[in-house]
Design an enzyme around this catalytic site. Structure first.
Site, PDB file in Angstrom:
ATOM      1  N   LYS A  39      -6.981  -0.531 -10.139  1.00  0.00           N
ATOM      2  CA  LYS A  39      -7.610  -1.343  -9.093  1.00  0.00           C
ATOM      3  C   LYS A  39      -8.898  -0.670  -8.629  1.00  0.00           C
ATOM      4  O   LYS A  39      -8.882   0.502  -8.260  1.00  0.00           O
ATOM      5  CB  LYS A  39      -6.644  -1.479  -7.909  1.00  0.00           C
ATOM      6  CG  LYS A  39      -7.233  -2.118  -6.679  1.00  0.00           C
ATOM      7  CD  LYS A  39      -6.184  -2.262  -5.585  1.00  0.00           C
ATOM      8  CE  LYS A  39      -6.790  -2.740  -4.292  1.00  0.00           C
ATOM      9  NZ  LYS A  39      -7.623  -1.725  -3.636  1.00  0.00           N
ATOM     10  N   TYR A  56      -1.725   5.576  -4.805  1.00  0.00           N
ATOM     11  CA  TYR A  56      -2.734   6.628  -4.773  1.00  0.00           C
ATOM     12  C   TYR A  56      -2.177   7.818  -5.515  1.00  0.00           C
ATOM     13  O   TYR A  56      -1.002   8.157  -5.356  1.00  0.00           O
ATOM     14  CB  TYR A  56      -3.065   7.023  -3.328  1.00  0.00           C
ATOM     15  CG  TYR A  56      -4.110   6.149  -2.693  1.00  0.00           C
ATOM     16  CD1 TYR A  56      -5.377   6.050  -3.244  1.00  0.00           C
ATOM     17  CD2 TYR A  56      -3.835   5.427  -1.543  1.00  0.00           C
ATOM     18  CE1 TYR A  56      -6.348   5.247  -2.674  1.00  0.00           C
ATOM     19  CE2 TYR A  56      -4.808   4.625  -0.959  1.00  0.00           C
ATOM     20  CZ  TYR A  56      -6.055   4.541  -1.530  1.00  0.00           C
ATOM     21  OH  TYR A  56      -7.023   3.752  -0.968  1.00  0.00           O
ATOM     22  N   THR A 112      -5.059   2.804  -7.558  1.00  0.00           N
ATOM     23  CA  THR A 112      -6.415   2.702  -7.010  1.00  0.00           C
ATOM     24  C   THR A 112      -7.284   3.799  -7.609  1.00  0.00           C
ATOM     25  O   THR A 112      -6.947   4.977  -7.541  1.00  0.00           O
ATOM     26  CB  THR A 112      -6.388   2.824  -5.475  1.00  0.00           C
ATOM     27  OG1 THR A 112      -5.656   1.719  -4.959  1.00  0.00           O
ATOM     28  CG2 THR A 112      -7.794   2.805  -4.894  1.00  0.00           C
ATOM     29  N   HIS A 154     -12.857  -2.349  -3.320  1.00  0.00           N
ATOM     30  CA  HIS A 154     -12.092  -1.819  -2.190  1.00  0.00           C
ATOM     31  C   HIS A 154     -12.552  -2.462  -0.875  1.00  0.00           C
ATOM     32  O   HIS A 154     -12.620  -1.822   0.174  1.00  0.00           O
ATOM     33  CB  HIS A 154     -12.251  -0.297  -2.116  1.00  0.00           C
ATOM     34  CG  HIS A 154     -11.067   0.444  -1.554  1.00  0.00           C
ATOM     35  ND1 HIS A 154     -10.361   1.390  -2.255  1.00  0.00           N
ATOM     36  CD2 HIS A 154     -10.463   0.379  -0.345  1.00  0.00           C
ATOM     37  CE1 HIS A 154      -9.389   1.882  -1.499  1.00  0.00           C
ATOM     38  NE2 HIS A 154      -9.425   1.273  -0.329  1.00  0.00           N
ATOM     39  N   SER A 213       0.822  -1.213   0.000  1.00  0.00           N
ATOM     40  CA  SER A 213       0.000   0.000   0.000  1.00  0.00           C
ATOM     41  C   SER A 213       0.859   1.266   0.000  1.00  0.00           C
ATOM     42  O   SER A 213       1.919   1.302   0.625  1.00  0.00           O
ATOM     43  CB  SER A 213      -0.882  -0.010   1.252  1.00  0.00           C
ATOM     44  OG  SER A 213      -1.505   1.237   1.447  1.00  0.00           O
TER      45      SER A 213
HETATM   46  C1  LAC Z   1      -8.450   2.069   3.036  1.00  0.00           C
HETATM   47  C2  LAC Z   1      -7.413   2.712   2.191  1.00  0.00           C
HETATM   48  C3  LAC Z   1      -6.170   3.016   2.860  1.00  0.00           C
HETATM   49  O1  LAC Z   1      -9.292   1.375   2.485  1.00  0.00           O
HETATM   50  O2  LAC Z   1      -7.208   2.079   0.988  1.00  0.00           O
HETATM   51  O3  LAC Z   1      -8.459   2.275   4.260  1.00  0.00           O
END
Ligand code: LAC
Length: 271
Positions: free
Chosen positions: A232, A130, A156, A256, A107
């Site tokens: 994504k 991001y 993302t 997500h 991440s």
């Molecule tokens: C979340 C982010 C950090 O879902 O992708 O918390």
């Protein structure tokens, strides 16, 4: 460690060890958590349509994913702030992925430095990106990701704004001030980046991530790197086709983890 464990029990026990804030951040979803529940239900509705008489004396689950060979066709999805659960955080996850013969996706909001995770995840590391309002931060991150030997970048695209996570609101949850998103923080001394992670994901995302992103920006990202770029957070085939047309090498079908737009359809169904 060879004893058989029931994964639901394991998850419950692991989550029970955490304080409410991090526990609900990890386990929760957006709004009424309809998608969160549906995600699990949809996987459990899947059937395996097995074939017979195929000589299974030496099964081989290995496969190739964008030039990376892995021993079984599952890789570990990116999740943020893993040091809230264990001091070894993402390094331990990378080690576990490698031990089982597969790759991990790190991440942007990881607590451990990218390079340390890359050293542990010896069977392959991808980076989840991001896109920041500050494109300089984004460019520096991409350069660092390439230098660390990551094999792909997954952008993302389903979080132009932070999901409304009511558990976090109820808990008044904030990322702990003692933990930093080290990879990101080292990326740049720019003011946009110096903003401390003193809020919840929702306020952080709204302040930092670029909500104006369009397909043109995907082309811009692809032009910044020689690595394959995936997007994504796709749940529609027309978006998948468009992604291919704008330079993406793949899409990650995902909502997500039900943490963004509640009532989005489950990945297992739209796949
Ligand atoms: C979340 C982010 C950090 O879902 O992708 O918390």
């Amino acid at each position: 460690m060879n004893e058989l464990i029931n994964l639901d029990d394991f998850e419950r026990a692991a989550l029970a060890k955490l304080p409410a804030g991090p526990r609900d951040y990890y386990a929760g979803g957006a709004l009424d958590e309809i998608t969160l529940r549906e995600n699990r239900a949809a996987w459990s509705r899947w059937n395996l349509h097995y074939r017979v008489l195929r000589d299974v004396s030496g099964p081989d689950f290995g496969t190739e994913l964008l030039g990376m060979s892995i021993d079984w066709p599952v890789i570990i999805a990116p999740t943020a702030f893993q040091c809230m659960a264990h001091p070894d955080g993402e390094v331990a996850t990378g080690r576990a992925a490698a031990d089982s013969g597969t790759a991990m996706v790190l991440s942007t909001l990881a607590n451990k430095p990218l390079e340390q995770v890359a050293a542990a995840a010896t069977r392959g590391l991808w980076f989840q990106l991001y896109v920041f309002r500050d494109r300089g931060v984004t460019r520096e991150l991409i350069a660092r990701v390439e230098a660390a030997g990551c094999r792909a970048i997954a952008v993302t695209v389903d979080a132009p704004m932070g999901g409304q996570r009511e558990r976090d609101l109820r808990n008044d949850f904030a990322f702990p001030a003692t933990l930093a998103a080290t990879t990101l923080m080292a990326a740049s001394a720019r003011p946009a980046n110096a903003l401390a992670m003193d809020g919840a994901f929702m306020s952080y995302a709204n302040a930092m991530f670029d909500p104006t992103l369009t397909w043109k920006d995907l082309e811009w990202i692809c032009a910044q790197t020689r690595l394959p770029v995936l997007i994504k957070g796709v749940v529609r085939s027309d978006d998948a086709l468009q992604a291919a047309g704008h330079g993406a090498r793949g899409v990650i079908v995902s909502n997500h983890g039900g943490r963004q737009l509640d009532t989005a359809p489950p990945g297992a169904e739209v796949l």
